[in-house]
Scaffold this active site. Structure first.
Site, PDB file in Angstrom:
ATOM      1  N   PHE A   1      31.632  29.625  66.957  1.00 15.82           N
ATOM      2  CA  PHE A   1      32.836  29.824  66.154  1.00 15.82           C
ATOM      3  C   PHE A   1      33.544  31.123  66.573  1.00 15.82           C
ATOM      4  CE2 PHE A   1      35.101  31.550  62.515  1.00 15.82           C
ATOM      5  CZ  PHE A   1      35.825  30.450  62.066  1.00 15.82           C
TER       6      PHE A   1
ATOM      7  N   ARG B   1      47.382  35.170  37.156  1.00 13.90           N
ATOM      8  CA  ARG B   1      47.970  34.596  35.951  1.00 13.90           C
ATOM      9  C   ARG B   1      48.993  35.548  35.322  1.00 13.90           C
ATOM     10  NH1 ARG B   1      46.946  34.481  30.510  1.00 13.90           N
ATOM     11  NH2 ARG B   1      47.665  32.563  29.544  1.00 13.90           N
TER      12      ARG B   1
ATOM     13  N   CYS C   1      31.329  66.586  21.669  1.00 19.37           N
ATOM     14  CA  CYS C   1      30.817  67.916  21.975  1.00 19.37           C
ATOM     15  C   CYS C   1      32.027  68.750  22.384  1.00 19.37           C
ATOM     16  CB  CYS C   1      29.809  67.844  23.127  1.00 19.37           C
ATOM     17  SG  CYS C   1      29.486  69.468  23.836  1.00 19.37           S
TER      18      CYS C   1
ATOM     19  N   CYS D   1      23.952  70.534  25.785  1.00 19.02           N
ATOM     20  CA  CYS D   1      24.266  71.973  25.768  1.00 19.02           C
ATOM     21  C   CYS D   1      24.069  72.594  24.394  1.00 19.02           C
ATOM     22  CB  CYS D   1      25.692  72.197  26.262  1.00 19.02           C
ATOM     23  SG  CYS D   1      26.928  71.689  25.062  1.00 19.02           S
TER      24      CYS D   1
ATOM     25  N   GLU E   1      40.055  29.118  40.179  1.00 25.38           N
ATOM     26  CA  GLU E   1      39.408  30.351  39.775  1.00 25.38           C
ATOM     27  C   GLU E   1      38.789  31.001  41.014  1.00 25.38           C
ATOM     28  OE1 GLU E   1      39.871  30.474  36.519  1.00 25.38           O
ATOM     29  OE2 GLU E   1      38.481  31.996  35.741  1.00 25.38           O
TER      30      GLU E   1
ATOM     31  N   SER F   1      46.934  29.144  28.706  1.00 24.55           N
ATOM     32  CA  SER F   1      45.480  29.250  28.616  1.00 24.55           C
ATOM     33  C   SER F   1      44.971  28.027  27.846  1.00 24.55           C
ATOM     34  CB  SER F   1      45.075  30.553  27.958  1.00 24.55           C
ATOM     35  OG  SER F   1      45.392  30.489  26.608  1.00 24.55           O
TER      36      SER F   1
ATOM     37  N   CYS G   1      29.593  72.122  29.364  1.00 25.54           N
ATOM     38  CA  CYS G   1      28.585  71.095  29.096  1.00 25.54           C
ATOM     39  C   CYS G   1      28.433  70.227  30.360  1.00 25.54           C
ATOM     40  CB  CYS G   1      29.037  70.286  27.899  1.00 25.54           C
ATOM     41  SG  CYS G   1      27.943  68.955  27.446  1.00 25.54           S
TER      42      CYS G   1
HETATM   43  S1  IVH Z   1      42.254  24.206  33.229  1.00 25.72           S
HETATM   44  C1  IVH Z   1      46.533  23.599  31.943  1.00 25.72           C
HETATM   45  N1  IVH Z   1      39.817  24.153  34.192  1.00 25.72           N
HETATM   46  O1  IVH Z   1      39.726  29.259  31.769  1.00 25.72           O
HETATM   47  C2  IVH Z   1      45.196  23.757  32.592  1.00 25.72           C
HETATM   48  N2  IVH Z   1      40.648  26.232  33.426  1.00 25.72           N
HETATM   49  O2  IVH Z   1      40.345  29.767  28.966  1.00 25.72           O
HETATM   50  C3  IVH Z   1      44.643  25.102  32.399  1.00 25.72           C
HETATM   51  N3  IVH Z   1      39.093  28.116  33.727  1.00 25.72           N
HETATM   52  O3  IVH Z   1      43.028  30.322  32.234  1.00 25.72           O
HETATM   53  C4  IVH Z   1      43.383  25.473  33.003  1.00 25.72           C
HETATM   54  N4  IVH Z   1      37.471  26.955  34.664  1.00 25.72           N
HETATM   55  O4  IVH Z   1      41.346  30.702  34.156  1.00 25.72           O
HETATM   56  C5  IVH Z   1      40.781  24.918  33.642  1.00 25.72           C
HETATM   57  N5  IVH Z   1      37.683  23.951  35.099  1.00 25.72           N
HETATM   58  C6  IVH Z   1      38.646  24.703  34.569  1.00 25.72           C
HETATM   59  C7  IVH Z   1      38.482  26.099  34.384  1.00 25.72           C
HETATM   60  C8  IVH Z   1      39.506  26.834  33.789  1.00 25.72           C
HETATM   61  C9  IVH Z   1      37.867  28.170  34.280  1.00 25.72           C
HETATM   62  C10 IVH Z   1      39.771  29.301  33.170  1.00 25.72           C
HETATM   63  C11 IVH Z   1      41.210  29.430  33.545  1.00 25.72           C
HETATM   64  C12 IVH Z   1      41.963  29.425  32.235  1.00 25.72           C
HETATM   65  C13 IVH Z   1      40.915  29.820  31.265  1.00 25.72           C
HETATM   66  C14 IVH Z   1      41.234  29.292  29.899  1.00 25.72           C
END
Ligand code: IVH
Length: 669
Positions: free
Chosen positions: A35, A134, A422, A407, A171, A81, A428
């Site tokens: 490689f 994010r 402290c 101290c 992630e 989220s 100290c």
């Molecule tokens: S789905 C609209 N899938 O968990 C879809 N999130 O608590 C949104 N996360 O911000 C996300 N593993 O950073 C999804 N298998 C997974 C995940 C995942 C980790 C994280 C992600 C998200 C947070 C929400």
């Protein structure tokens, strides 16, 4: 295409295929040696033919050592989220909620909830465009050059049915093995270790030098495809397609049709998670059919069609043997429990933080108690409960101390604050060492090559009693120290010398004045011309500075009225450190020089921030509150009545937006 171009293209494709086989499929076909030969062949051709440069060539995965500031970039589709839940009952409630909203049949997809840093990758015409964190969900940091170094992320896609444009989310994580190795190396160098793999991944992703990122074994799992023209009409189908295009999609993803199957997946991974080579903190449950996802839609914060099931934090029992009281850089005292060693969630736990005196009272801690400890997101576990029934009748309660364990000064507890302090900040030992470590940190004076252990050694040998002594260190003081040698000594001295170029705002931060963080230091340095001016400022004028409230003003006055601190500042100034704010080169005029101006209300021609910038560009400074030192108030619509009243009372000139723009002779509208 001429033949060199063809050869380069062929090598790039082959090398990326081998990367994919190695980092995604875990099925290498060739040896590392073979490689490396291919890669160096490509690199050679690229040097000879710069006209074929491509930022997405596999040769670019080694990163660059140019320092970078991350630009903010908006996500095409907001990054929401997920709602959280912690029990099977809550998962059932989630299922019921969905069944009330739709009559159609559907299935769920269960997958692992990776505990890393969320990333949004955007692709156009099969090529990686941007990798963005994010951030606040709407926009995040553009970390593309760092993400390009992650070998499991494809830079150029291959395959059919790839949409012209799409975003894929996942992630970024650091597997246990890489994390342990990295912390080992950091400890050897005397650097602080990362608390957990997530912090390490996030710290790595924000590093300014991408060639260092390239050396850390980051990995990335993708779990959500977003865009207009996706290849399939189910989530699972799209993830399988993404995996064919070269993305790393976890194998541990399962379609389930009943709650029983779903619960079995939860039970399985709650036990099996410790066998994974990386950290997970739960399971994510998603409705599989995209048309039903659409029908269910979103709340303001999260999709209604998905939920995160979080595993309960790992808990166990052990015995409280003794309590140490640690002294931090600011003098804050933190009680730390010494426990009978016990194995919990992958590591042996010997210590736990107890935070403060109130916590000791709340838990009613006694020596020898059987305590429950829990490991949450941080590596230092906490004591969450005491088994009162197992307490020995003669057990002695844990008492907070009155004197500093280092101290022996009498401790203070300021009313309304949870911590004891402290007060002996200049003599100290742990406070001094902590202050020196803060002073040399990257965001402060950025002095490289001085780890915690070396600071300790220099302190013990009386060569380093405060940050000022750094500038008196000589080659012969250092060269014979353990782990130093000639090269490290020269590097350190050079780094100390280079720190003389650090601007005033960071010198101010480096002094470690309580509550004066990076941002506050920057605001102060912007508002005041030099250190002398800061020392002479009274509380009222300090509070006129943006971000400086009563607490910070008091802390500044307190710090700067201590002769020891002034003495240190003078020594640092004599050594050549910058004690003056840099003149703003972009100053457009001096019309507002020395004037403190309050901006309030809603504006029409420019935004409030633009007006504030204009004030600074014309030599003035902005302040959040009106006082007799205020020169003008620039008032927009809906300015608060109390502000208006105060300004009128003090006879301060109130400018409208347009009269302000006239005053500074602004012509760009
Ligand atoms: S789905 C609209 N899938 O968990 C879809 N999130 O608590 C949104 N996360 O911000 C996300 N593993 O950073 C999804 N298998 C997974 C995940 C995942 C980790 C994280 C992600 C998200 C947070 C929400």
């Amino acid at each position: 295409m001429d033949s060199t171009a063809e050869l380069i293209a062929k090598l790039r494709k082959e090398i990326e295929d081998h990367n994919h086989r190695y980092y995604v499929l875990n099925e290498p076909l060739i040896s590392d040696y073979e490689f490396d030969i291919m890669l160096s062949q490509l690199e050679k051709l690229e040097v000879q033919h710069p006209e074929f440069f491509d930022p997405l060539s596999p040769s670019q995965r080694v990163g660059s050592d140019l320092s970078q500031d991350f630009e903010q970039r908006e996500h095409q589709i907001s990054m929401l989220s997920l709602g959280n839940c912690y029990s099977k009952e809550e998962v059932s409630d989630f299922d019921q909620r969905i069944r009330r909203l739709t009559d159609q049949n559907f299935s769920y997809v269960c997958e692992l909830k990776f505990d890393g840093v969320a990333i949004n990758l955007s692709y156009k015409n099969k090529r990686l465009q941007h990798a963005v964190t994010r951030g606040d969900g709407v926009r995040g940091d553009d970390v593309t050059s760092n993400v390009k170094t992650i070998r499991s992320i494809p830079l150029v896609l291959s395959g059919d049915d790839i949409p012209d444009q799409f975003e894929i989310r996942g992630e970024i994580l650091l597997p246990h093995e890489g994390f342990n190795q990295m912390n080992k190396e950091r400890l050897q160098k005397g650097e602080a270790s990362f608390a957990n793999p997530r912090n390490a991944a996030s710290g790595t992703l924000k590093m300014q030098n991408s060639s260092l990122v390239a050396k850390r074994p980051l990995d990335c799992y993708l779990y959500y495809l977003a865009g207009d023209s996706l290849p399939e009409n189910t989530h699972l189908g799209n993830m399988m397609a993404a995996s064919k295009w070269g993305f790393k999609v976890s194998r541990h993803i399962k379609e389930v049709n009943t709650l029983d199957e779903l619960f079995a997946f939860l039970d399985h991974w709650e036990l099996a998670k410790s066998d994974l080579p990386y950290e997970i903190d739960g399971v994510v449950i998603k409705v599989n059919e995209l048309d039903i996802q659409d029908e269910l839609g979103y709340t303001a914060k999260s999709p209604r069609w998905a939920i995160a099931y979080k595993f309960p934090a790992d808990q166990t029992e052990t015995v409280l043997e003794s309590v140490d009281f640690q002294v931090g850089r600011t003098g804050a005292i933190t009680p730390v429990a010494n426990l009978t060693p016990v194995f919990l969630a992958g590591t042996t736990v010997k210590r736990a933080s107890i935070h403060n005196e109130d916590q000791i009272r709340l838990l009613d801690l006694h020596y020898g108690d059987v305590v429950m400890i829990e490991k949450g997101g941080e590596i230092i576990p906490k004591i969450v409960g005491v088994k009162q029934d197992k307490r020995h009748p003669l057990a002695k309660p844990v008492q907070f101390i009155n004197q500093c364990p280092e101290c022996e000064s009498d401790l203070n507890r300021i009313e309304g604050e949870a911590k004891h302090f402290c007060p002996n900040s200049t003599n100290c030992p742990p406070q001094i060492k902590g202050k020196i470590e803060h002073f040399i940190a990257r965001k402060a004076m950025n002095i490289d090559g001085l780890g915690q252990e070396t600071v300790e050694l220099l302190f013990d040998q009386s060569l380093l009693k405060d940050p000022g002594d750094l500038y008196c260190l000589k080659r012969e003081d250092l060269i014979h120290l353990p782990r130093m040698g000639e090269k490290s000594t020269d590097k350190l001295l050079e780094s100390i010398h280079k720190s003389l170029e650090v601007p005033f705002e960071r010198v101010l931060f480096a002094l470690g004045i309580r509550f004066v963080g990076e941002t506050v230091a920057r605001k102060i340095a912007k508002a005041l011309p030099n250190m002398q001016n800061l020392i002479e400022s009274d509380k009222e004028s300090l509070m006129e500075i943006e971000e400086v409230g009563e607490r910070i003003a008091d802390s500044l006055i307190n710090h700067l009225s201590d002769p020891d601190n002034i003495n240190l500042i003078n020594r640092l100034a004599d050594s050549g450190l910058s004690m003056e704010s840099e003149a703003d080169e972009a100053l457009s005029s001096n019309i507002l020089k020395g004037k403190s101006i309050v901006v309030s209300g809603v504006f029409h021609l420019l935004s409030r921030n633009e007006i504030k910038e204009l004030i600074e560009k014309n030599g003035g400074r902005t302040s959040g509150s009106i006082s007799k030192k205020t020169a003008y108030v620039v008032a927009g619509d809906n300015m608060g009545p109390s502000k208006l009243e105060k300004a009128t009372q003090l006879g301060i000139a109130i400018l409208t937006e347009s009269s302000f723009l006239e005053l500074i002779e602004y012509k760009n509208l």
